[in-house]
Design a protein around this motif. Structure first.
Motif, PDB file in Angstrom:
ATOM      1  N   LEU A 227       0.642  -1.207  -0.022  1.00 17.32           N
ATOM      2  CA  LEU A 227       0.093  -0.083  -0.090  1.00 17.32           C
ATOM      3  C   LEU A 227       0.951   1.408   0.058  1.00 17.32           C
ATOM      4  O   LEU A 227       1.855   1.213   0.445  1.00 17.32           O
ATOM      5  CB  LEU A 227      -1.092   0.124   1.063  1.00 17.32           C
ATOM      6  N   THR A 228       0.410   2.348  -0.666  1.00 16.80           N
ATOM      7  CA  THR A 228       1.010   3.629  -0.382  1.00 16.80           C
ATOM      8  C   THR A 228       0.539   4.006   1.047  1.00 16.80           C
ATOM      9  O   THR A 228      -0.322   3.495   1.777  1.00 16.80           O
ATOM     10  CB  THR A 228       0.474   4.533  -1.493  1.00 16.80           C
ATOM     11  N   ALA A 229       1.487   5.157   1.506  1.00 15.64           N
ATOM     12  CA  ALA A 229       1.293   5.619   2.768  1.00 15.64           C
ATOM     13  C   ALA A 229      -0.083   6.222   2.918  1.00 15.64           C
ATOM     14  O   ALA A 229      -0.728   6.165   3.990  1.00 15.64           O
ATOM     15  CB  ALA A 229       2.424   6.929   3.016  1.00 15.64           C
ATOM     16  N   GLU A 230      -0.740   6.858   1.835  1.00 11.59           N
ATOM     17  CA  GLU A 230      -2.124   7.422   1.797  1.00 11.59           C
ATOM     18  C   GLU A 230      -3.007   6.140   1.934  1.00 11.59           C
ATOM     19  O   GLU A 230      -4.117   6.595   2.591  1.00 11.59           O
ATOM     20  CB  GLU A 230      -2.377   8.301   0.481  1.00 11.59           C
ATOM     21  N   GLU A 231      -2.902   5.127   1.069  1.00 11.36           N
ATOM     22  CA  GLU A 231      -3.895   4.175   1.276  1.00 11.36           C
ATOM     23  C   GLU A 231      -3.998   3.528   2.669  1.00 11.36           C
ATOM     24  O   GLU A 231      -5.000   3.215   3.183  1.00 11.36           O
ATOM     25  CB  GLU A 231      -3.533   3.026   0.213  1.00 11.36           C
ATOM     26  N   GLU A 232      -2.698   3.230   3.268  1.00 13.45           N
ATOM     27  CA  GLU A 232      -2.595   2.679   4.631  1.00 13.45           C
ATOM     28  C   GLU A 232      -3.288   3.677   5.692  1.00 13.45           C
ATOM     29  O   GLU A 232      -4.245   3.086   6.402  1.00 13.45           O
ATOM     30  CB  GLU A 232      -1.212   2.428   4.925  1.00 13.45           C
ATOM     31  N   LYS A 233      -2.966   4.789   5.472  1.00 12.15           N
ATOM     32  CA  LYS A 233      -3.726   5.913   6.198  1.00 12.15           C
ATOM     33  C   LYS A 233      -5.098   5.765   6.303  1.00 12.15           C
ATOM     34  O   LYS A 233      -5.859   5.981   7.394  1.00 12.15           O
ATOM     35  CB  LYS A 233      -3.213   7.210   6.069  1.00 12.15           C
ATOM     36  N   ILE A 234      -5.595   5.814   4.782  1.00  8.20           N
ATOM     37  CA  ILE A 234      -7.165   5.993   4.795  1.00  8.20           C
ATOM     38  C   ILE A 234      -7.768   4.643   5.374  1.00  8.20           C
ATOM     39  O   ILE A 234      -8.773   4.499   5.879  1.00  8.20           O
ATOM     40  CB  ILE A 234      -7.350   6.034   3.169  1.00  8.20           C
ATOM     41  N   ALA A 235      -7.042   3.320   5.121  1.00 11.07           N
ATOM     42  CA  ALA A 235      -7.740   2.272   5.598  1.00 11.07           C
ATOM     43  C   ALA A 235      -7.936   2.139   7.072  1.00 11.07           C
ATOM     44  O   ALA A 235      -8.915   1.646   7.788  1.00 11.07           O
ATOM     45  CB  ALA A 235      -6.636   1.167   5.318  1.00 11.07           C
ATOM     46  N   VAL A 236      -6.897   2.630   7.839  1.00 13.97           N
ATOM     47  CA  VAL A 236      -6.968   2.912   9.203  1.00 13.97           C
ATOM     48  C   VAL A 236      -7.819   3.730   9.651  1.00 13.97           C
ATOM     49  O   VAL A 236      -8.855   3.499  10.761  1.00 13.97           O
ATOM     50  CB  VAL A 236      -5.679   3.204   9.794  1.00 13.97           C
ATOM     51  N   ARG A 237      -8.231   4.883   9.204  1.00 14.39           N
ATOM     52  CA  ARG A 237      -9.203   5.724   9.474  1.00 14.39           C
ATOM     53  C   ARG A 237     -10.534   5.421   8.953  1.00 14.39           C
ATOM     54  O   ARG A 237     -11.401   5.759  10.092  1.00 14.39           O
ATOM     55  CB  ARG A 237      -8.852   7.110   8.567  1.00 14.39           C
ATOM     56  N   ALA A 238     -10.819   4.737   7.920  1.00 16.83           N
ATOM     57  CA  ALA A 238     -12.045   4.092   7.749  1.00 16.83           C
ATOM     58  C   ALA A 238     -12.422   3.115   8.857  1.00 16.83           C
ATOM     59  O   ALA A 238     -13.505   3.096   9.160  1.00 16.83           O
ATOM     60  CB  ALA A 238     -12.049   3.488   6.426  1.00 16.83           C
ATOM     61  N   ALA A 239     -11.472   2.300   9.360  1.00 14.67           N
ATOM     62  CA  ALA A 239     -11.941   1.292  10.240  1.00 14.67           C
ATOM     63  C   ALA A 239     -12.108   2.076  11.594  1.00 14.67           C
ATOM     64  O   ALA A 239     -13.348   1.955  12.133  1.00 14.67           O
ATOM     65  CB  ALA A 239     -10.567   0.345  10.573  1.00 14.67           C
ATOM     66  N   LYS A 240     -11.450   3.269  11.949  1.00 17.76           N
ATOM     67  CA  LYS A 240     -11.849   3.989  13.069  1.00 17.76           C
ATOM     68  C   LYS A 240     -13.239   4.581  13.083  1.00 17.76           C
ATOM     69  O   LYS A 240     -13.901   4.888  13.946  1.00 17.76           O
ATOM     70  CB  LYS A 240     -10.683   4.900  13.423  1.00 17.76           C
ATOM     71  N   VAL A 241     -13.399   5.028  11.819  1.00 17.14           N
ATOM     72  CA  VAL A 241     -14.674   5.836  11.621  1.00 17.14           C
ATOM     73  C   VAL A 241     -15.902   4.859  12.079  1.00 17.14           C
ATOM     74  O   VAL A 241     -16.877   5.233  12.680  1.00 17.14           O
ATOM     75  CB  VAL A 241     -14.866   6.293  10.253  1.00 17.14           C
ATOM     76  N   MET A 242     -15.843   3.566  11.361  1.00 21.13           N
ATOM     77  CA  MET A 242     -16.929   2.612  11.867  1.00 21.13           C
ATOM     78  C   MET A 242     -16.901   2.210  13.133  1.00 21.13           C
ATOM     79  O   MET A 242     -17.817   1.382  13.716  1.00 21.13           O
ATOM     80  CB  MET A 242     -16.602   1.348  10.791  1.00 21.13           C
ATOM     81  N   GLY A 243     -15.845   2.576  13.851  1.00 20.98           N
ATOM     82  CA  GLY A 243     -15.701   2.090  15.491  1.00 20.98           C
ATOM     83  C   GLY A 243     -15.101   0.575  15.445  1.00 20.98           C
ATOM     84  O   GLY A 243     -15.351  -0.101  16.290  1.00 20.98           O
ATOM     85  N   LEU A 244     -14.434   0.184  14.362  1.00 20.07           N
ATOM     86  CA  LEU A 244     -13.856  -1.200  14.453  1.00 20.07           C
ATOM     87  C   LEU A 244     -12.574  -1.417  14.735  1.00 20.07           C
ATOM     88  O   LEU A 244     -11.779  -0.641  14.163  1.00 20.07           O
ATOM     89  CB  LEU A 244     -14.070  -1.807  13.111  1.00 20.07           C
ATOM     90  N   THR A 245     -12.107  -2.325  15.412  1.00 19.11           N
ATOM     91  CA  THR A 245     -10.723  -2.373  15.713  1.00 19.11           C
ATOM     92  C   THR A 245     -10.217  -3.737  14.935  1.00 19.11           C
ATOM     93  O   THR A 245      -8.785  -3.701  14.658  1.00 19.11           O
ATOM     94  CB  THR A 245     -10.318  -3.215  17.367  1.00 19.11           C
ATOM     95  N   ILE A 246     -11.072  -4.535  14.345  1.00 23.10           N
ATOM     96  CA  ILE A 246     -10.811  -5.528  13.453  1.00 23.10           C
ATOM     97  C   ILE A 246     -11.657  -5.317  12.230  1.00 23.10           C
ATOM     98  O   ILE A 246     -12.671  -5.084  12.265  1.00 23.10           O
ATOM     99  CB  ILE A 246     -10.971  -6.910  13.773  1.00 23.10           C
ATOM    100  N   ALA A 247     -11.057  -5.003  11.072  1.00 27.88           N
ATOM    101  CA  ALA A 247     -11.823  -5.005   9.737  1.00 27.88           C
ATOM    102  C   ALA A 247     -10.979  -4.928   8.414  1.00 27.88           C
ATOM    103  O   ALA A 247      -9.857  -5.036   8.530  1.00 27.88           O
ATOM    104  CB  ALA A 247     -12.082  -3.111   9.790  1.00 27.88           C
ATOM    105  N   GLY A 248     -11.642  -5.426   7.507  1.00 30.97           N
ATOM    106  CA  GLY A 248     -11.400  -5.570   6.348  1.00 30.97           C
ATOM    107  C   GLY A 248     -11.792  -4.496   5.208  1.00 30.97           C
ATOM    108  O   GLY A 248     -12.943  -4.018   5.194  1.00 30.97           O
TER     109      GLY A 248
END
Length: 302
Positions: A227-248
């Protein structure tokens, strides 16, 4: 630690992997078929029963709730939360992630890129809806999963026919979404597996034929991808927005940057086979650290 895995049973690969890693680290693991649980609710006496006995107290609970059992499964999870068990994926977060429309609303509100999406329950709005997006368009049921309930309409006429068919056959009140088709990533997307605040594995999924869906459940293939740094950051942010600690987190590369397609609350572990990463082990490590920290806080608070 005493760990419960809420699942449909040991036949599930993800469940087996979690059991293997937890036992390897010396934990007492119990697989609970949540569909066979029931809840007794009374004033000051709410309990989950399994096989005729109270389920009891666990140091940690790992929910693996299937989409078809979301409502009942999350009711069991919610009761365990109320009993004070440490639960890896909260019931509210699971419900939130399973609703595609709600997910899109939350992600967009928090500044995360998503494909343009429009929705309506009124069949008289079809022409107006199609004015919002240029064909081809993706039409999907808000409750669909594993690529089911998703259709690519090449023309406005085809889109109208598909939408009318969905409206006529869907009596459950499920919303129908129209979504822009990202031509440059047709048949390809990225699955980022998030544990806590890190992406622990990532793969690119690609359809093996002309199917626009890249899901492994639909016969797609997976390959390791960085992943690019931006993609990795977005993935983590998306999981956090949903309130999930484990997410695909499913991401599509577009001409305007990464777009999040979906955040999965119970992602499969097929990504382990593709990447060679020990995802199950990372989850158990996360549970160890955070369940113990929660217990220490509770003792201090007491």
């Amino acid at each position: 630690m005493k760990i419960a895995i809420l699942s449909n049973g040991n036949a599930n690969y993800s469940t087996r992997r979690l059991v293997e890693e937890a036992e390897k680290r010396g934990h007492d693991v119990k697989v609970i078929k949540y569909k066979n649980c029931y809840i007794s609710i009374a004033q000051h006496d709410n309990q989950v029963f399994y096989k005729g006995k109270p389920l009891g107290k666990f140091d940690a609970v790992i929910p693996r709730i299937s989409s078809s059992m979301t409502r009942y499964g999350t009711a069991i999870v919610r009761q365990l939360e109320m009993q004070g068990d440490y639960v890896l994926s909260k019931s509210l977060a699971i419900v939130r992630a399973r609703d595609k429309l709600r997910s899109m609303q939350l992600l967009a509100k928090n500044g995360i890129g998503v494909p343009k999406t429009v929705v309506s329950r009124n069949t008289t709005d079809i022409d107006e809806l199609l004015e919002q997006l240029e064909p081809p368009v993706i039409i999907k049921l808000a409750s669909g999963t594993h690529g089911n309930g998703v259709v690519l309409a090449e023309t406005k006429k085809a889109a109208k026919s598909v939408m009318q068919a969905f409206y006529l056959t869907d009596d459950s009140g499920t919303n129908i979404l129209l979504q822009e088709f990202i031509k440059e990533s047709a048949g390809t997307d990225i699955r980022a597996f998030v544990v806590g605040s890190k992406v622990v594995a990532s793969m690119q999924r690609k359809s093996l034929d002309d199917d626009f869906r890249s899901n492994l459940h639909k016969g797609g293939s997976g390959t390791i991808i960085k992943l690019t740094a931006e993609e990795e950051k977005i993935a983590v942010r998306a999981a956090k927005v949903m309130g999930l600690t484990i997410a695909g987190v499913d991401i599509m590369r577009s001409s305007r940057g990464p777009l999040v397609l979906e955040v999965n609350a119970s992602p499969g572990f097929g990504i382990e086979r593709v990447t060679g990463r020990n995802v199950a082990g990372k989850i158990i490590e996360y549970v160890e650290h955070n369940a113990k920290r929660t217990q220490r806080k509770d003792k201090v608070g007491a």
